[in-house]
Scaffold this active site. Structure first.
Site, PDB file in Angstrom:
ATOM      1  N   CYS A  95      -0.694   4.157  -6.194  1.00  0.00           N
ATOM      2  CA  CYS A  95      -1.687   3.727  -5.185  1.00  0.00           C
ATOM      3  C   CYS A  95      -1.712   2.041  -5.742  1.00  0.00           C
ATOM      4  O   CYS A  95      -2.019   1.909  -7.023  1.00  0.00           O
ATOM      5  CB  CYS A  95      -3.084   4.230  -5.077  1.00  0.00           C
ATOM      6  SG  CYS A  95      -4.265   3.359  -4.395  1.00  0.00           S
ATOM      7  N   CYS A 125       0.953  -1.127  -0.150  1.00  0.00           N
ATOM      8  CA  CYS A 125      -0.172  -0.133   0.025  1.00  0.00           C
ATOM      9  C   CYS A 125       0.944   1.125   0.004  1.00  0.00           C
ATOM     10  O   CYS A 125       1.741   1.419   0.716  1.00  0.00           O
ATOM     11  CB  CYS A 125      -0.839  -0.279   1.196  1.00  0.00           C
ATOM     12  SG  CYS A 125      -1.785   1.431   1.530  1.00  0.00           S
TER      13      CYS A 125
HETATM   14  N1  DGL Z   1      -3.997   0.844  -2.066  1.00  0.00           N
HETATM   15  C1  DGL Z   1      -3.697   1.851  -1.113  1.00  0.00           C
HETATM   16  C2  DGL Z   1      -2.693   2.451  -1.604  1.00  0.00           C
HETATM   17  O1  DGL Z   1      -1.571   1.938  -2.290  1.00  0.00           O
HETATM   18  C3  DGL Z   1      -4.745   2.583  -0.265  1.00  0.00           C
HETATM   19  C4  DGL Z   1      -5.729   3.161  -0.965  1.00  0.00           C
HETATM   20  C5  DGL Z   1      -6.598   3.619   0.050  1.00  0.00           C
HETATM   21  O2  DGL Z   1      -7.244   2.967   0.782  1.00  0.00           O
HETATM   22  O3  DGL Z   1      -7.132   4.926  -0.057  1.00  0.00           O
HETATM   23  O4  DGL Z   1      -2.278   3.827  -1.482  1.00  0.00           O
END
Ligand code: DGL
Length: 258
Positions: A188, A72
């Site tokens: 993301c 993440c």
């Molecule tokens: N998938 C996550 C990232 O890479 C988080 C997305 C979220 O929950 O806002 O930032």
């Protein structure tokens, strides 16, 4: 048996998982989707740090994993430094947008135009600002903090990609449409899951750092003697926990395409 753990606010980390599964046959993989607390992109730094600590503790205490992938960008930006401090004996691999690519691609063709997409929280983080300043001091790469794109992708995973969701996603991408970007750097982990939609709607090429993250994980495990070449074993299986449901289940990578 060597094992690794990955976590994300939801199923975004599947874009990283897909790559680690390819490179780590025979390694037991545990994935936590923190969907009870998603999205992370609009939460405070303290909140994300606390969640990252809780999930790390689960992976270490319940599953005794050898390495953790913070799959993440938002949690990497906010929490990875602290996690490394608290657990110095555990290797943590995070994920960051591949901003470096602009220089390489730009020298091939100076007409190329780049934009990086992140969550709002990643965009506001010190780690991202420093990275951007260091790798893009001339501000050649535009940046957009996307308010709800990860949530729409999560919705598409659980309820199917329907016309309405597709239009909502396109609405979010609309401000980028007239800018003549040629490359979108994905900051993301949810976004690579819809890279074909982004590419066809904006007529761009998407840059996904996940394959490099998986390579880093493989190298660290090799260096630590936790895996050995040639790698053999079952590929594609992993254990999955959604914090909303609360219990682990066995899954196969074939089950997770959008
Ligand atoms: N998938 C996550 C990232 O890479 C988080 C997305 C979220 O929950 O806002 O930032």
């Amino acid at each position: 048996m060597t094992s690794i753990g990955l976590f994300d606010s939801g199923i975004g980390g599947f874009s990283v998982l897909k790559e680690t599964l390819k490179l780590l046959p025979g390694v037991k993989t545990y994935y936590i989707s923190d969907d009870a607390h998603a999205p992370y992109g609009d939460k405070s730094e303290d909140y994300i740090l606390e969640r990252s600590q809780v999930l790390t503790k689960m992976l270490l205490e319940e599953k005794k994993v050898d390495l953790i992938v913070v799959a993440c960008n938002t949690a990497t930006a906010v929490a990875i430094a602290e996690l490394r401090k608290v657990y110095p004996q555990i290797p943590f691999v995070g994920i960051e947008p591949y901003l470096n690519i602009q220089k390489r691609y730009h020298s091939d063709d100076p007409h190329r135009r780049f934009v990086v997409l992140t969550t709002a929280r990643t965009g506001k983080s010190e780690k991202f600002k420093k990275l951007k300043e260091m790798l893009d001091p001339d501000h050649k790469i535009d940046h957009y903090g996307m308010e709800r794109l990860a949530t729409l992708i999560e919705d598409a995973y659980y309820n199917g990609m329907n016309q309405n969701l597709k239009e909502e996603i396109e609405k979010d991408l609309l401000p980028l449409k007239e800018k003549n970007y040629t490359h979108v750097i994905l900051g993301c982990t949810h976004y690579p899951l819809i890279s074909s939609l982004i590419e066809s709607y904006l007529k761009v090429e998407c840059i996904n750092p996940a394959p490099y993250v998986a390579l880093r994980v493989q190298n660290l495990l090799l260096e630590a003697g936790k895996i050995h070449l040639p790698l053999v074993g079952k590929q594609g299986d992993f254990s999955f926990l959604s914090t909303q449901e609360g219990s682990w289940k066995e899954m196969n990578e074939k089950e997770f395409s959008l």
